[in-house]
Design an enzyme around this catalytic site. Structure first.
Site, PDB file in Angstrom:
ATOM      1  N   CYS A   8      12.765  -3.612   2.266  1.00 52.12           N
ATOM      2  CA  CYS A   8      13.427  -4.584   1.407  1.00 52.12           C
ATOM      3  C   CYS A   8      13.969  -5.679   2.318  1.00 52.12           C
ATOM      4  O   CYS A   8      14.089  -5.490   3.524  1.00 52.12           O
ATOM      5  CB  CYS A   8      14.600  -3.951   0.672  1.00 52.12           C
ATOM      6  SG  CYS A   8      14.097  -2.594  -0.400  1.00 52.12           S
ATOM      7  N   ARG A  34       8.738  -8.531   2.579  1.00 52.52           N
ATOM      8  CA  ARG A  34       9.267  -7.185   2.808  1.00 52.52           C
ATOM      9  C   ARG A  34       9.278  -6.335   1.532  1.00 52.52           C
ATOM     10  O   ARG A  34       9.575  -5.148   1.572  1.00 52.52           O
ATOM     11  CB  ARG A  34      10.692  -7.266   3.380  1.00 52.52           C
ATOM     12  CG  ARG A  34      10.756  -7.966   4.719  1.00 52.52           C
ATOM     13  CD  ARG A  34      12.168  -7.998   5.226  1.00 52.52           C
ATOM     14  NE  ARG A  34      12.635  -6.677   5.591  1.00 52.52           N
ATOM     15  CZ  ARG A  34      12.426  -6.093   6.760  1.00 52.52           C
ATOM     16  NH1 ARG A  34      11.781  -6.743   7.704  1.00 52.52           N
ATOM     17  NH2 ARG A  34      12.871  -4.889   7.005  1.00 52.52           N
ATOM     18  N   TRP A  86      11.474  -3.524  -2.482  1.00 54.92           N
ATOM     19  CA  TRP A  86      10.293  -2.680  -2.629  1.00 54.92           C
ATOM     20  C   TRP A  86      10.843  -1.355  -3.131  1.00 54.92           C
ATOM     21  O   TRP A  86      11.586  -0.661  -2.423  1.00 54.92           O
ATOM     22  CB  TRP A  86       9.588  -2.511  -1.287  1.00 54.92           C
ATOM     23  CG  TRP A  86       8.283  -1.791  -1.404  1.00 54.92           C
ATOM     24  CD1 TRP A  86       7.082  -2.335  -1.761  1.00 54.92           C
ATOM     25  CD2 TRP A  86       8.030  -0.409  -1.159  1.00 54.92           C
ATOM     26  NE1 TRP A  86       6.102  -1.372  -1.768  1.00 54.92           N
ATOM     27  CE2 TRP A  86       6.648  -0.181  -1.398  1.00 54.92           C
ATOM     28  CE3 TRP A  86       8.822   0.669  -0.773  1.00 54.92           C
ATOM     29  CZ2 TRP A  86       6.061   1.082  -1.254  1.00 54.92           C
ATOM     30  CZ3 TRP A  86       8.235   1.922  -0.627  1.00 54.92           C
ATOM     31  CH2 TRP A  86       6.862   2.113  -0.870  1.00 54.92           C
ATOM     32  N   ASN A 137      18.782  -1.963   2.579  1.00 63.81           N
ATOM     33  CA  ASN A 137      17.403  -1.697   2.990  1.00 63.81           C
ATOM     34  C   ASN A 137      17.401  -0.351   3.697  1.00 63.81           C
ATOM     35  O   ASN A 137      18.081  -0.184   4.704  1.00 63.81           O
ATOM     36  CB  ASN A 137      16.922  -2.801   3.947  1.00 63.81           C
ATOM     37  CG  ASN A 137      15.549  -2.506   4.527  1.00 63.81           C
ATOM     38  OD1 ASN A 137      14.752  -1.810   3.893  1.00 63.81           O
ATOM     39  ND2 ASN A 137      15.275  -3.034   5.697  1.00 63.81           N
ATOM     40  N   GLY A 138      16.656   0.603   3.138  1.00 59.97           N
ATOM     41  CA  GLY A 138      16.629   1.932   3.742  1.00 59.97           C
ATOM     42  C   GLY A 138      16.680   2.983   2.653  1.00 59.97           C
ATOM     43  O   GLY A 138      16.423   2.701   1.477  1.00 59.97           O
ATOM     44  N   LYS A 173      -8.826  -3.627   5.027  1.00 67.64           N
ATOM     45  CA  LYS A 173      -8.557  -5.011   4.633  1.00 67.64           C
ATOM     46  C   LYS A 173      -9.082  -5.261   3.223  1.00 67.64           C
ATOM     47  O   LYS A 173      -8.392  -5.824   2.384  1.00 67.64           O
ATOM     48  CB  LYS A 173      -9.223  -6.030   5.583  1.00 67.64           C
ATOM     49  CG  LYS A 173      -8.611  -6.196   6.946  1.00 67.64           C
ATOM     50  CD  LYS A 173      -7.336  -6.976   6.962  1.00 67.64           C
ATOM     51  CE  LYS A 173      -6.136  -6.118   6.807  1.00 67.64           C
ATOM     52  NZ  LYS A 173      -5.590  -5.381   7.915  1.00 67.64           N
ATOM     53  N   GLU A 191      -7.051  -3.281   0.452  1.00 68.21           N
ATOM     54  CA  GLU A 191      -5.638  -3.634   0.210  1.00 68.21           C
ATOM     55  C   GLU A 191      -5.481  -5.001  -0.432  1.00 68.21           C
ATOM     56  O   GLU A 191      -4.571  -5.201  -1.229  1.00 68.21           O
ATOM     57  CB  GLU A 191      -4.778  -3.485   1.470  1.00 68.21           C
ATOM     58  CG  GLU A 191      -5.051  -4.451   2.570  1.00 68.21           C
ATOM     59  CD  GLU A 191      -4.208  -4.178   3.811  1.00 68.21           C
ATOM     60  OE1 GLU A 191      -3.097  -3.660   3.705  1.00 68.21           O
ATOM     61  OE2 GLU A 191      -4.700  -4.491   4.913  1.00 68.21           O
ATOM     62  N   HIS A 199     -24.005  13.525   5.339  1.00 65.19           N
ATOM     63  CA  HIS A 199     -23.429  14.864   5.156  1.00 65.19           C
ATOM     64  C   HIS A 199     -22.629  14.961   3.864  1.00 65.19           C
ATOM     65  O   HIS A 199     -21.776  15.829   3.728  1.00 65.19           O
ATOM     66  CB  HIS A 199     -22.587  15.245   6.368  1.00 65.19           C
ATOM     67  CG  HIS A 199     -23.417  15.372   7.617  1.00 65.19           C
ATOM     68  ND1 HIS A 199     -24.265  16.438   7.831  1.00 65.19           N
ATOM     69  CD2 HIS A 199     -23.586  14.548   8.663  1.00 65.19           C
ATOM     70  CE1 HIS A 199     -24.905  16.273   8.983  1.00 65.19           C
ATOM     71  NE2 HIS A 199     -24.509  15.119   9.506  1.00 65.19           N
ATOM     72  N   LYS A 229       5.476  -5.315   3.651  1.00 67.44           N
ATOM     73  CA  LYS A 229       5.062  -5.542   5.031  1.00 67.44           C
ATOM     74  C   LYS A 229       5.549  -4.466   5.991  1.00 67.44           C
ATOM     75  O   LYS A 229       4.806  -3.994   6.827  1.00 67.44           O
ATOM     76  CB  LYS A 229       5.550  -6.922   5.462  1.00 67.44           C
ATOM     77  CG  LYS A 229       5.123  -7.324   6.858  1.00 67.44           C
ATOM     78  CD  LYS A 229       3.689  -7.760   6.880  1.00 67.44           C
ATOM     79  CE  LYS A 229       3.199  -8.101   8.266  1.00 67.44           C
ATOM     80  NZ  LYS A 229       1.736  -8.004   8.316  1.00 67.44           N
TER      81      LYS A 229
END
Ligand code: F6R
Length: 609
Positions: free
Chosen positions: A2, A27, A75, A101-102, A485, A488, A504, A604
């Protein structure tokens, strides 16, 4: 995960908070919010979705001017990404507002305790527990109340806190998540990352572990978690606000792809002096390397893919066995590591929770830890024995490109450095490899000239739902990155396979028109990959191959399309083959109208497990 921003000063806080949030949106972008302190109390405005929703909401409100405010871009971890779970979170008395943030690991116990004490909760977040706990402990002095509260918290937390009844100050707290203080003229700031304050100041202090700052318009004071005062000084960072702007590009990702030649030059050239690789502050003696039994490379996502390439390069140049592990696995599997193991962690952000935990795990076994990091002063950099910084500058697009390329080049330099120390290479071989590394930026520029071809291939394939990337050895490592890449940023399902492994099992998924992207740069394996391309073609696949000019005809005989790239020593080819893979993903995502810089569900820096 965040982004946090805060302002205290003589001007209105809201414009600064909003521009800072814009710089921090990479973020996390599930929701955004601000809390400002006015004569009427704490005003909190928060909106689900992108920052622009919050900006529009604020434009419709006639907010009073406020000299004190905090903001957040989220986030989601605890609770859905709705308005109620957005930050800032208020205590039920509306006296305390917190941005975080955390993750608070003991929030359930604390929440139950606070509910028993009569606190009313309105969100599912762990952050609301912090606001309520500080409020519960509030003794008329916000600083000492915060000290009491943070000593009860377990987990990771960067916090910005304001208090209605103790106004004029922000309390900033840091444990295991990044937070910086910016020092301005008649105003001061907090932020999760430096670019968020660069429009105002380049004098910053990066809070260290378990530090608390009390920030007013005139002063900044620093303390430990016991409340003892600490000395500190500001650094002047050599960045300007344009480093976090698109500078005419449609997306940060494209800008960052195009920056790669410069970033590689900045990362590599200062480390080559008189035809020798030189690492400052890397003083491990020759005897240490001679006793080295193993190198572990530990990282997540694209940084892990750098490790996968690194394994081939280091083993080839040094003969030292290299094991590559995902940090999230390494940390929980009692790895076989001792003081004869060098552990290399790779991280753009320097704050990825799993990589940080893996680093700490490695240190328990007395292994030396060398980290390749982009963000100076980040936790991974701080806790490592040795740090090699990539000079990628701020990387804003969520999908990494330029940091990946810079990390890869540092691995090459390290491999060459070790091969020399261990006398595994002769002088001419050393010089040849070094000359090749120096050529990488120019070779990448040559690939940029073919962007039209790549764009038209994306046009042919942008409606696909699946893609497979195949390659052998170093080409396989490049495929892993190409596949990541693509998925996402364009949301196309894609997988990377060691080309020989496809038969296989996975070849059963190949049918008419399935896109297969084959990377074929390793000279000794060209015939092998030609056979693998034939196998998928026989099952109806459409094949785009990436190969060197020298192998163009051989590969084009069996493929539908070929993207030719220049040649370097095989061991460095991943630096070139990844460029068309990045560009193809970008062009395809553009045609699919995806939100390229902020793909869904991602952020990010991943500061949670
Ligand atoms: C993919 C991507 C991620 C990161 C991973 C590690 O484009 O960016 O896979 O590589 O989350 O992040 P850092 O390098 O910050 O540790």
């Amino acid at each position: 995960m965040c982004g946090i921003i805060g302002y205290v000063g003589s001007n209105d806080s809201v414009p600064f908070l909003l521009q800072g949030l814009q710089k921090l949106e990479y973020r996390g972008y599930d929701s955004a919010g601000v809390a400002i302190c006015t004569d009427n109390g704490l005003n909190v405005i928060k909106k689900k979705g992108r920052l622009e929703n919050l900006v529009q909401e604020i434009e419709c409100l006639n907010l009073p001017k406020s000299n004190l405010g905090i903001g957040h871009t989220r986030w989601a971890t605890h609770g859905s990404p709705g308005d109620e779970n957005s930050h800032p979170q208020l205590s039920d008395s509306k006296n305390i507002a917190v941005v975080h943030n955390g993750i608070i690991e003991n929030y359930i116990v604390l929440k139950e305790f606070l509910i028993k004490k009569g606190k009313k909760f309105t969100s599912d977040t762990d952050t609301e527990v912090i606001a309520q706990l500080i409020d519960y402990m509030y003794n008329g002095n916000i600083f000492s109340s915060v000290i009491n509260a943070v000593n009860k918290l377990e987990g990771s937390f960067a916090l910005g806190i304001i208090c209605r009844s103790d106004p004029g100050k922000i309390i900033a707290v840091k444990k295991d998540s990044p937070l910086i203080i910016g020092c301005g003229e008649n105003e001061n700031y907090i932020a999760s990352d430096i670019p968020a304050v660069l429009s105002k100041t380049n004098r910053v202090y990066r809070l260290k572990e378990c530090e608390i700052a009390v920030i007013t318009q005139e002063s900044i004071k620093l303390y430990d978690f016991e409340g003892s005062g600490l000395d500190f000084s500001f650094e002047t960072v050599d960045l300007d606000s344009s480093c976090a702007e698109k500078n005419g590009y449609e997306h940060f990702m494209l800008k960052e792809i195009m920056e790669q030649p410069d970033v590689i030059k900045k990362t590599v050239f200062p480390r080559i002096k008189e035809n020798q690789v030189v690492f400052e502050n890397f003083d491990l003696p020759k005897e240490y390397f001679e006793k080295l039994k193993k190198i572990y490379i530990v990282a997540c996502g694209s940084a892990y893919h750098v490790g996968c390439s690194g394994k081939y390069v280091i083993e080839k140049l040094t003969g030292i066995p290299v094991e590559v592990d995902l940090a999230s696995e390494f940390r929980y599997r009692s790895p076989i590591v001792d003081n004869n193991t060098l552990v290399i962690t790779i991280s753009q952000s320097g704050e990825t929770a799993d990589t940080l935990a893996a680093l700490r795990e490695a240190k328990k076994y007395n292994a030396k830890v060398l980290s390749i990091v982009n963000v100076a002063g980040s936790p991974i950099a701080n806790e490592s024995d040795y740090v090699f910084y990539t000079q990628a500058g701020p990387e804003i697009a969520v999908a990494t490109t330029k940091a990946y390329s810079a990390q890869l080049c540092l691995i090459y330099l390290l491999a060459l450095y070790l091969s020399k120390i261990l006398a595994k290479i002769d002088e001419q071989g050393y010089i040849n490899y070094l000359s090749d590394i120096i050529l990488i930026p120019e070779k990448i520029k040559e690939i940029f000239e073919g962007i039209k071809n790549i764009r038209s291939l994306a046009q042919d394939f942008f409606r696909i739902s699946d893609a497979f990337f195949i390659g052998r050895n170093l080409d396989y490592a490049a495929c892993m990155e190409g596949s990541l890449k693509l998925k996402e940023i364009s949301y196309v399902h894609s997988e990377s396979y060691a080309a020989g492994e496809l038969k296989h099992g996975t070849i059963s998924l190949i049918e008419d028109n399935t896109l297969v992207i084959a990377v074929a740069t390793q000279s000794s394996l060209i015939d092998k990959i030609v056979s693998n391309i034939r196998e998928v073609k026989a099952r109806g696949a459409k094949v785009i191959a990436i190969t060197t000019h020298a192998n163009f005809y051989k590969i084009s005989e069996v493929s539908d399309h070929v993207i030719p790239i220049p040649k370097l020593s095989d061991i460095f080819m991943a630096s070139l083959s990844v460029i068309p893979l990045q560009l193809f993903s970008y062009c395809l995502a553009l045609l699919r109208e995806c939100d390229i810089d902020k793909p869904r569900n991602l952020a990010k820096s991943v500061t949670v497990e």
